[in-house]
Structures are given as structure tokens and as C-alpha cells.
Design an enzyme around this catalytic site. Structure first.
Site, PDB file in Angstrom:
ATOM      1  N   GLN A 197       0.712   6.018  11.431  1.00  0.00           N
ATOM      2  CA  GLN A 197       0.818   6.482  10.050  1.00  0.00           C
ATOM      3  C   GLN A 197       2.255   6.933   9.738  1.00  0.00           C
ATOM      4  O   GLN A 197       2.847   7.693  10.490  1.00  0.00           O
ATOM      5  CB  GLN A 197      -0.168   7.626   9.785  1.00  0.00           C
ATOM      6  N   GLY A 198       2.777   6.441   8.639  1.00  0.00           N
ATOM      7  CA  GLY A 198       4.151   6.753   8.256  1.00  0.00           C
ATOM      8  C   GLY A 198       5.133   5.653   8.631  1.00  0.00           C
ATOM      9  O   GLY A 198       6.269   5.649   8.172  1.00  0.00           O
ATOM     10  N   ASP A 199       4.690   4.734   9.480  1.00  0.00           N
ATOM     11  CA  ASP A 199       5.523   3.563   9.802  1.00  0.00           C
ATOM     12  C   ASP A 199       5.265   2.427   8.826  1.00  0.00           C
ATOM     13  O   ASP A 199       6.030   1.450   8.783  1.00  0.00           O
ATOM     14  CB  ASP A 199       5.227   3.064  11.223  1.00  0.00           C
ATOM     15  N   SER A 200       4.204   2.539   8.068  1.00  0.00           N
ATOM     16  CA  SER A 200       3.837   1.484   7.133  1.00  0.00           C
ATOM     17  C   SER A 200       5.012   1.049   6.288  1.00  0.00           C
ATOM     18  O   SER A 200       5.819   1.872   5.857  1.00  0.00           O
ATOM     19  CB  SER A 200       2.747   1.966   6.186  1.00  0.00           C
ATOM     20  N   HIS A 243       0.816  -1.223   0.000  1.00  0.00           N
ATOM     21  CA  HIS A 243       0.000   0.000   0.000  1.00  0.00           C
ATOM     22  C   HIS A 243       0.849   1.272   0.000  1.00  0.00           C
ATOM     23  O   HIS A 243       0.305   2.370  -0.099  1.00  0.00           O
ATOM     24  CB  HIS A 243      -1.029  -0.015   1.141  1.00  0.00           C
ATOM     25  N   ASP A 292      -0.011  -7.466   1.506  1.00  0.00           N
ATOM     26  CA  ASP A 292       0.528  -6.106   1.646  1.00  0.00           C
ATOM     27  C   ASP A 292       2.055  -6.111   1.763  1.00  0.00           C
ATOM     28  O   ASP A 292       2.607  -5.803   2.817  1.00  0.00           O
ATOM     29  CB  ASP A 292      -0.133  -5.422   2.857  1.00  0.00           C
TER      30      ASP A 292
HETATM   31  N1  ARG Z   1      -1.222   2.175   7.272  1.00  0.00           N
HETATM   32  C1  ARG Z   1      -0.375   2.978   8.097  1.00  0.00           C
HETATM   33  C2  ARG Z   1       0.687   3.684   7.254  1.00  0.00           C
HETATM   34  O1  ARG Z   1       0.466   3.862   6.085  1.00  0.00           O
HETATM   35  C3  ARG Z   1       0.211   2.217   9.237  1.00  0.00           C
HETATM   36  C4  ARG Z   1      -0.814   1.985  10.228  1.00  0.00           C
HETATM   37  C5  ARG Z   1      -0.328   1.190  11.362  1.00  0.00           C
HETATM   38  N2  ARG Z   1      -1.319   1.387  12.346  1.00  0.00           N
HETATM   39  C6  ARG Z   1      -1.292   0.811  13.536  1.00  0.00           C
HETATM   40  N3  ARG Z   1      -2.214   1.136  14.385  1.00  0.00           N
HETATM   41  N4  ARG Z   1      -0.367  -0.047  13.852  1.00  0.00           N
HETATM   42  O2  ARG Z   1       1.661   4.207   7.739  1.00  0.00           O
END
Ligand code: ARG
Length: 270
Positions: free
Chosen positions: A214-217, A80, A125
Site C-alpha cells: 500500500q502506497g506503492d500504487s 485508482h 489502471d
Molecule cells: N493498491 C495498492 C496501493 O494503492 C498497491 C497494492 C500492491 N499490492 C501488492 N501486494 N503488490 O498502494
């Protein structure tokens, strides 16, 4: 549906970060300095700053995601975080530093993206990004090829938000989170069946407080193997908010995709 909203939200956040320039965090003042001032900054969410060299395989990607160095010229990240498979010279990877603004940072452009063929927004993913030239002097992170390490306590790290809705970080943050089994993670009080048990692995505290955000993905979730080496068991994928009670982080289960990742890596020459 909550899950789809989260993935879309993450993509939007990533685009915003890319537009701002990932190397110029919007609020660098929010991160404490890396040297011994005794300040423990909040982390990933609920963690602390990583030491320079502690996780040499950590990669920051310019679209606002994390990644792990899989080989000298391949970065393992989340599907993603990237677009479709093919030539792609638009991504910049920053490596070798905890401080993204450090003059000793190593940067590379991408030259190709391989996105998991089955990816459609749910599951699958994972993706590989090929760098325009190999990186030397940084150790890679090996991936789990069996489920042997898919439990216990995991380390998470990234430059993402240090609280839900928070700013991206200049300094790499780290934390540890416990494994949450599929039945618990899919229970009514948690994700109520939204987790794809075979493909995804959950980690976090029932009480919340510590999580990726967000941003750790795309970044790795990892632990020590029997030989005390770091081994990657997860890829940051999604969650309901960040660090909320009863909402563990959901990670791509690397062991499930290990052979597909290895074949893709071979096909990319690395
Ligand atoms: N989808 C998020 C990203 O793009 C990461 C989300 C992780 N969330 C969590 N609650 N662990 O960075």
C-alpha cells in the site's frame, strides 16, 4: 471480490496518507538513514534503500501513491490513485530525491489529470498527471511498447509500506521480483482467474517475502532493455495483502496500454 476489497482498502489507505501529509511520514524513525551505517532497512517489502539518483524518474504523489516521470511534465501513475479526468490542481508531486524530507527535493503541483477512459475499478489502471511546469535535470522512464520485455526480473520501488499494514516510508525502497506468467498467476492457488491476463502482469516469489505494498500504487515496475536502459513494464496496481506466499503483485501491463498512453500524452501536450 477479494480484489475489490483490496482496491478499496488501498484507496482508504491513500486518503489517510494524504490527510497526514505525504511529506511527513507517520513514522520516519522506522526508516534507516541513507548514509553508510551498514543498516539494510526492509523495503517496499523485503528490499533495501535506493541510492540517491539511482531511479531519477521516481515520483511520490501527495495522495499517497507513486508514479514515474514520463516526460518533463507528465507523471504516469495508476487510475485508482486519481479522480476523474479534468482540471486538477490538488496533487503535489515530489521528485529528484530518495528522502522525501530532503531540502533538495523538487515539488510541482498538478494542473490536469487524465484517467484511463475505461477505468471502472477493474483493469485499465493507469493515469497521467500533468505538472504545472516542466521538471529539468531528471531523466524520464520510457514505457514498453511491445511485450518483448514482459518477462524476466523486474525492479520495483516506492515509498509505500514496508510490510502489510505498515507505515509509509521516508526513504525510497527498492527490490527485485521475478515475472509470473498469466496461467500461473490465475491458477487456483494464486488468483484463481481474477487477473485480467491481457491487461495485467504478475511478479513475485511463490514463497512471498518481496512485493510492493500500500502506497506503492502507481509507481513503476521496470527492467533493463537491450540497450541497458530502464524500461517500464508495469504500474503497481493490486495484490492480496503484501508479500504473501502465492500472492504475487499484480501490475498494469504497460505494453498493452502503450499506444493509449502515448495518445493521451500527446493530447496533454507532452
Ligand atoms: N493498491 C495498492 C496501493 O494503492 C498497491 C497494492 C500492491 N499490492 C501488492 N501486494 N503488490 O498502494
Amino acid at each position: 471480490m477479494a480484489r475489490m476489497r483490496n482496491l478499496l482498502g488501498a484507496a482508504a489507505a491513500a486518503l489517510t496518507v494524504a490527510a497526514m501529509g505525504a511529506l511527513t511520514p507517520a513514522a520516519p524513525a522506522a526508516a534507516a538513514g541513507p548514509t553508510g551505517d551498514g543498516v539494510v532497512s526492509p523495503s517496499v517489502v523485503g528490499g533495501s534503500q535506493a541510492a540517491q539518483g539511482e531511479f531519477p524518474f521516481m515520483v511520490r504523489l501527495s495522495m499517497g501513491c507513486g508514479g514515474a516521470l514520463y516526460s518533463s511534465d507528465l507523471v504516469l501513475t495508476a487510475a485508482h490513485c486519481v479522480g476523474r479526468t479534468g482540471t486538477n490542481t490538488s496533487i503535489t508531486a515530489t521528485l529528484g530525491v530518495v528522502d522525501l524530507n530532503s531540502s533538495s527535493r523538487i515539488t510541482r503541483s498538478s494542473n490536469y489529470v487524465y484517467r484511463a477512459p475505461g477505468y471502472n475499478g477493474y483493469g485499465d489502471d493507469w493515469a497521467l498527471i500533468r505538472l504545472s511546469s516542466p521538471v529539468t535535470g531528471l531523466s524520464t522512464l520510457k514505457i514498453a511498447t511491445t511485450t518483448a520485455y514482459d518477462s524476466g526480473t523486474f525492479t520495483i520501488a516506492g515509498w509505500g509500506a514496508n510490510r502489510e499494514g505498515g507505515a509509509q516510508q521516508r526513504y525510497l525502497l527498492k527490490a527485485t521480483v521475478p515475472f509470473v506468467d498469466d496461467a500461473t498467476c490465475n491458477s487456483r492457488s494464486m488468483y484463481n482467474g481474477q487477473v485480467i491476463a491481457a491487461e495485467e502482469i504478475c511478479a513475485g516469489y511463490t514463497a512471498g517475502g518481496v512485493d510492493t505494498c500500500q502506497g506503492d500504487s502507481g509507481g513503476p515496475m521496470f527492467r533493463r532493455d537491450a540497450a541497458n536502459a530502464w524500461i517500464q513494464v508495469g504500474i503497481v496496481s493490486w495484490g492480496d495483502g503484501c508479500a504473501r506466499p502465492n500472492k504475487p503483485g499484480v501490475y498494469t501491463q504497460v505494453s498493452y496500454f502503450a499506444s493509449a498512453i502515448q495518445s493521451a500524452a500527446s493530447s496533454l501536450g507532452g
